[in-house]
Design a protein around this motif. Structure first.
Motif, PDB file in Angstrom:
ATOM      1  N   ARG A   1     -11.180  -4.634  -3.014  1.00 36.26           N
ATOM      2  CA  ARG A   1     -11.981  -4.872  -4.628  1.00 36.26           C
ATOM      3  C   ARG A   1     -12.767  -6.312  -4.138  1.00 36.26           C
TER       4      ARG A   1
ATOM      5  N   ASP B   1       0.814  -1.268   0.040  1.00 31.79           N
ATOM      6  CA  ASP B   1      -0.036   0.071   0.051  1.00 31.79           C
ATOM      7  C   ASP B   1       1.026   1.414   0.103  1.00 31.79           C
TER       8      ASP B   1
ATOM      9  N   ASP C   1      -5.760  -2.300  -1.691  1.00 36.90           N
ATOM     10  CA  ASP C   1      -6.573  -2.226  -3.156  1.00 36.90           C
ATOM     11  C   ASP C   1      -7.319  -3.586  -3.201  1.00 36.90           C
TER      12      ASP C   1
END
Ligand code: NAD
Ligand code: IPM
Ligand code: MN
Length: 360
Positions: free
Chosen positions: A52, A17, A48
């Motif tokens: 998702r 990240d 992420d």
């Protein structure tokens, strides 16, 4: 089927990240420029990905890393959008715990006098190593919360110290002291155990007894002890006496951020998470630094020096020398980011080091 040269090293790359995604590409660029015979495979384990599809580490992920790779290069994990920090716990602490990477090795080296906030301290004065226990302590998540949200709420966080865990990290520190020299080539000679045995008496007693016992196997190595609070003031008053420091998981975490301050800040500090003989993981000491992420200002040198540490672990000494010399030169010539007195961006600083490396 396998046409690789047997010497080619397989590296798993997990940028993670925030600034991890910026500094890791620079470290990889420098590794490529050094001519190291490596093959990289990137994994998107991160906030992420978690946001998702709800996944962190795929089933069998840690076994796959251990089986298919010679080393792992990781960035940083932590994202303000994931309030529980569950992905960091599962990925970063997952690697440390589930792959049993019990020695967190954090070198503390001052490359140039200009980087140290202490007056009159030169590079030769800051050259020590922190060996942090990496699989136990207060990091095991043992404990619980009762009566949550009521006035009677109770939170318990257990500090786990096993005989096996304490003994192997202390022995690692003595072995390290015996097998490694300082940057100027002089031998390392002293192991200091840092604890808080005046207050944490049960765990402290185990560490004290094991330290004494293991030190008996290394009569040529001098031993020392300091409480962690006293060690902190010593570190900023005069870091010269430190050589090899061994400590538990949480104290190791805290004192290595403090020690990073002696090196020029978190952007300069490198680390390895090691289990001798097994696939080990290398990551800069810093985190994902959300406020500066995506701005091309993060210092990539900690990640680059971490990559060098990984190559040293893999036995690629020639490449390591080139990379360390290039970072030293960049620091001296102020070809770095603003936090260390330079004017370059993350990418440009990485590019400068890669170019220097490729010319040698
Ligand atoms: P941090 O290390 O991300 O940042 C602390 C300070 O140092 C900030 O001021 C930051 O801007 C600065 N800094 C850090 N790295 C830098 C670099 N390369 N160049 C220039 N400046 C740099 O620590 P934090 O703010 O406490 O944590 C942010 C997030 O990162 C949290 O989610 C935390 O849990 C996580 N974290 C992860 C790791 C890891 O993955 N190994 C380590 C520490 C923190
Ligand atoms: C580090 C970090 C981690 C730790 C966090 C992100 C859990 O601070 O690697 O130093 O405490 O070990
Ligand atoms: Mn930390």
């Amino acid at each position: 089927m396998d046409q690789q040269k047997p010497s080619r090293k397989r590296i798993a790359v997990i940028p993670g990240d925030g600034i991890g995604q910026e500094v890791i590409p620079q470290a990889l660029k420098v590794v490529q420029a050094s001519g190291a015979d490596v093959e990289m495979s990137e994994f998107d384990w991160s906030a992420d990905r978690y946001l998702r599809d709800g996944t962190t580490v795929p089933p069998d992920g840690f076994a796959m890393l251990a089986r298919d790779f010679d080393a792992i290069m990781a960035g940083a994990f932590g994202d303000p959008r994931v309030k529980t920090n569950i992905h960091a716990k599962e990925i970063l602490l997952g690697m440390r715990f589930k792959m049993d990477l019990y020695a967190n090795v954090r070198p503390v080296r001052l490359l140039d006098e200009s980087l140290c906030p202490l007056k009159g301290v030169e590079p030769k004065d800051v050259d020590f190593i922190v060996i942090r226990e990496n699989t136990e302590g207060v990091y095991t998540d043992a404990g619980g919360v009762f009566k949550q949200g009521t006035p009677d709420e109770i939170a318990i966080q257990e500090d786990i110290n096993t005989r096996k865990g304490v003994e192997r990290i202390i022995r690692y520190a003595f072995d390290y002291c015996e097998q490694n020299t300082k940057l100027d080539g002089s031998p390392r000679s002293r192991v200091l155990m840092c604890d808080k045995s005046n207050a944490m008496t049960h765990a402290g007693s185990l560490w004290q007894r094991v330290f004494k016992e293991v030190s008996g196997e290394f009569p040529q190595i001098e031993t020392q002890h300091m409480y962690v609070d006293a060690l902190c003031i010593q570190m900023v008053r005069d870091p010269r006496p430190f050589d090899v420091i061994v400590t538990n998981n949480m104290f190791g975490d805290i004192i290595t951020d403090l020690a990073a301050g002696l090196q020029g800040g978190l952007g300069m500090a490198a680390s390895g998470n090691i289990h001798p003989g097994q696939t080990s993981m290398f990551e800069p000491v810093h985190g994902s630094a959300p406020p500066i992420a995506g701005k091309n200002v993060a210092n990539p040198f900690g990640a680059i020096l971490t990559a060098a540490m990984m190559l040293a672990h893999l036995g690629l000494t020639k490449e390591v020398e080139k990379i360390e010399a290039a970072v030293l030169e960049a620091v001296r010539q102020k070809k770095g980011t603003q936090d260390i007195g330079g004017t370059l961006g993350t990418r440009e600083a990485g590019e400068w080091v890669a170019t220097f490396v490729s010319r040698r």
